[in-house]
Motif scaffolding. Sequence first.
Motif, PDB file in Angstrom:
ATOM      1  N   SER A 119       9.258   3.811   0.737  1.00  0.00           N
ATOM      2  CA  SER A 119       8.586   2.706   1.423  1.00  0.00           C
ATOM      3  C   SER A 119       9.597   1.749   2.045  1.00  0.00           C
ATOM      4  CB  SER A 119       7.680   1.953   0.447  1.00  0.00           C
ATOM      5  OG  SER A 119       6.617   2.766   0.006  1.00  0.00           O
ATOM      6  N   LEU A 120      10.691   1.493   1.340  1.00  0.00           N
ATOM      7  CA  LEU A 120      11.722   0.621   1.894  1.00  0.00           C
ATOM      8  C   LEU A 120      12.379   1.244   3.123  1.00  0.00           C
ATOM      9  CD1 LEU A 120      13.437  -0.744  -1.344  1.00  0.00           C
ATOM     10  CD2 LEU A 120      11.942  -1.982   0.230  1.00  0.00           C
ATOM     11  N   LEU A 121      12.533   2.558   3.119  1.00  0.00           N
ATOM     12  CA  LEU A 121      13.084   3.229   4.297  1.00  0.00           C
ATOM     13  C   LEU A 121      12.136   3.111   5.488  1.00  0.00           C
ATOM     14  CD1 LEU A 121      14.604   6.483   2.740  1.00  0.00           C
ATOM     15  CD2 LEU A 121      15.836   4.499   3.625  1.00  0.00           C
ATOM     16  N   VAL A 122      10.823   3.141   5.228  1.00  0.00           N
ATOM     17  CA  VAL A 122       9.849   3.017   6.310  1.00  0.00           C
ATOM     18  C   VAL A 122       9.883   1.623   6.927  1.00  0.00           C
ATOM     19  CG1 VAL A 122       7.384   3.057   6.859  1.00  0.00           C
ATOM     20  CG2 VAL A 122       8.350   4.827   5.391  1.00  0.00           C
ATOM     21  N   VAL A 123      10.010   0.592   6.078  1.00  0.00           N
ATOM     22  CA  VAL A 123       9.918  -0.791   6.574  1.00  0.00           C
ATOM     23  C   VAL A 123      11.276  -1.371   6.936  1.00  0.00           C
ATOM     24  CG1 VAL A 123       7.878  -1.172   5.162  1.00  0.00           C
ATOM     25  CG2 VAL A 123      10.105  -1.860   4.281  1.00  0.00           C
ATOM     26  N   TRP A 124      12.370  -0.623   6.731  1.00  0.00           N
ATOM     27  CA  TRP A 124      13.676  -1.205   6.997  1.00  0.00           C
ATOM     28  C   TRP A 124      13.851  -1.662   8.446  1.00  0.00           C
ATOM     29  CZ3 TRP A 124      17.108  -3.807   4.750  1.00  0.00           C
ATOM     30  CH2 TRP A 124      18.385  -3.958   5.292  1.00  0.00           C
ATOM     31  N   MET A 163       0.856  -1.187   0.000  1.00  0.00           N
ATOM     32  CA  MET A 163       0.000   0.000   0.000  1.00  0.00           C
ATOM     33  C   MET A 163       0.891   1.237   0.000  1.00  0.00           C
ATOM     34  SD  MET A 163      -2.939  -1.135   2.731  1.00  0.00           S
ATOM     35  CE  MET A 163      -3.875  -2.639   2.495  1.00  0.00           C
ATOM     36  N   PRO A 164       1.256   1.754  -1.178  1.00  0.00           N
ATOM     37  CA  PRO A 164       2.220   2.869  -1.239  1.00  0.00           C
ATOM     38  C   PRO A 164       1.771   4.129  -0.522  1.00  0.00           C
ATOM     39  CG  PRO A 164       1.926   1.835  -3.391  1.00  0.00           C
ATOM     40  CD  PRO A 164       0.872   1.268  -2.507  1.00  0.00           C
ATOM     41  N   SER A 165       0.481   4.283  -0.245  1.00  0.00           N
ATOM     42  CA  SER A 165       0.023   5.494   0.433  1.00  0.00           C
ATOM     43  C   SER A 165       0.314   5.488   1.927  1.00  0.00           C
ATOM     44  CB  SER A 165      -1.486   5.676   0.222  1.00  0.00           C
ATOM     45  OG  SER A 165      -2.203   4.576   0.761  1.00  0.00           O
ATOM     46  N   VAL A 166       0.725   4.357   2.496  1.00  0.00           N
ATOM     47  CA  VAL A 166       1.050   4.278   3.924  1.00  0.00           C
ATOM     48  C   VAL A 166       2.371   5.000   4.153  1.00  0.00           C
ATOM     49  CG1 VAL A 166       1.593   2.743   5.846  1.00  0.00           C
ATOM     50  CG2 VAL A 166      -0.191   2.117   4.219  1.00  0.00           C
ATOM     51  N   SER A 197      -0.777  10.944  -1.116  1.00  0.00           N
ATOM     52  CA  SER A 197      -0.189  10.494  -2.371  1.00  0.00           C
ATOM     53  C   SER A 197       0.721   9.305  -2.076  1.00  0.00           C
ATOM     54  CB  SER A 197       0.604  11.622  -3.030  1.00  0.00           C
ATOM     55  OG  SER A 197       1.642  12.065  -2.177  1.00  0.00           O
ATOM     56  N   PRO A 198       0.917   8.414  -3.028  1.00  0.00           N
ATOM     57  CA  PRO A 198       1.752   7.229  -2.780  1.00  0.00           C
ATOM     58  C   PRO A 198       3.220   7.582  -2.642  1.00  0.00           C
ATOM     59  CG  PRO A 198       1.040   7.312  -5.078  1.00  0.00           C
ATOM     60  CD  PRO A 198       0.289   8.394  -4.354  1.00  0.00           C
TER      61      PRO A 198
END
Length: 335
Positions: free
Chosen positions: A302-307, A275-278, A295-296
């Motif tokens: 996204s990878l920085l967020v989930v790292w 979900m790119p908007s997260v 916006s996405p």
Amino acid sequence: MQSQPAFLKGLLPANGESNNASPFSVMVRKEVADQVRSWRFIILAGLILVTFLGSLYVSLTNIGRATANPQDPDRLFLYLKLLTITDGSLPPFHVFIGFLGPLLGIALGFDAINSEQSNGTLIRLMAQPIYRDSLLNAKFTASLIVVSILFFSLSLLMIGGGLITTGVKMEPSEFIRIMCFTALSVIYIAFWLNLSILLSVKFRQTATSALTAIAIWLFFTVFYQILLRIVVSAFLPDPGTLSQEQVASYNGAIITIMRLVPSQLYTDATTTLLMPSVRSLGPLTMEQMAGAIPSPLSIRESLLVVWPQVSGLIAATVVCFALSYYLFMRREIRT
């Protein structure tokens, strides 16, 4: 000349076969063949395939309604929608993986070592000119290869089904996100695989290691959240008496405790990737939300967020493997 024992067939080269293959690669090929032919893998792989096809059918049925919603910032990511949308009849596929993935990892590793010892083949295998750690490495590598092939094949099947059904061109960012999701699923299952291998080294009985692994899975899946709710309700002050900063602080502490569970790390990471908007996995203040445009995110953001979540899963996997390696290298196998 006496025939080779059954457990050595495939480890020693046949007549006329080249001797260049290393013992490790030969053991990996043998373990892969044994895993693929085992009924427990066939049953669990079939169950995962059935849930995948069911989730894919539900997604394709509701894809038109999901992409037509102008309020959804992710509506343009059609192939990501195939992994996330549902009409309530079946959960999305990544939710199934969060539940069935640990069972697959446990099934592939709970008897990796203790079954060899109980059958009397471990000491005879170690009498061959191979290193002791090669056996443990081969067990893990072979199971990881089987899981990787299974999930990457399902991902490509989903992409192909979407192309045939919709005829919509896939964007490169969607393909990268799907491959990252697949790699994350393999890492998540690798944690449970290493945990089950650790238990197979620790306990001599296969039933004990299997039941212990399933008990750990049930605790983290069901009982951990229940116990956390009980503790929070018992010790958390009345929210009506707290300020917004204190409520945010308590919520942050609860989220941190929840992220000690591998399934929560996997859920957070897959949600962000699919979900790119997260934009955040924690509570946001009004100051942070002010002026934000829905916006996405790019794949890099996204990878920085989930790292942190990915690092946690990799660290837990490495710790389990290191413990199993340490115990197996110091284990007496002659008794």
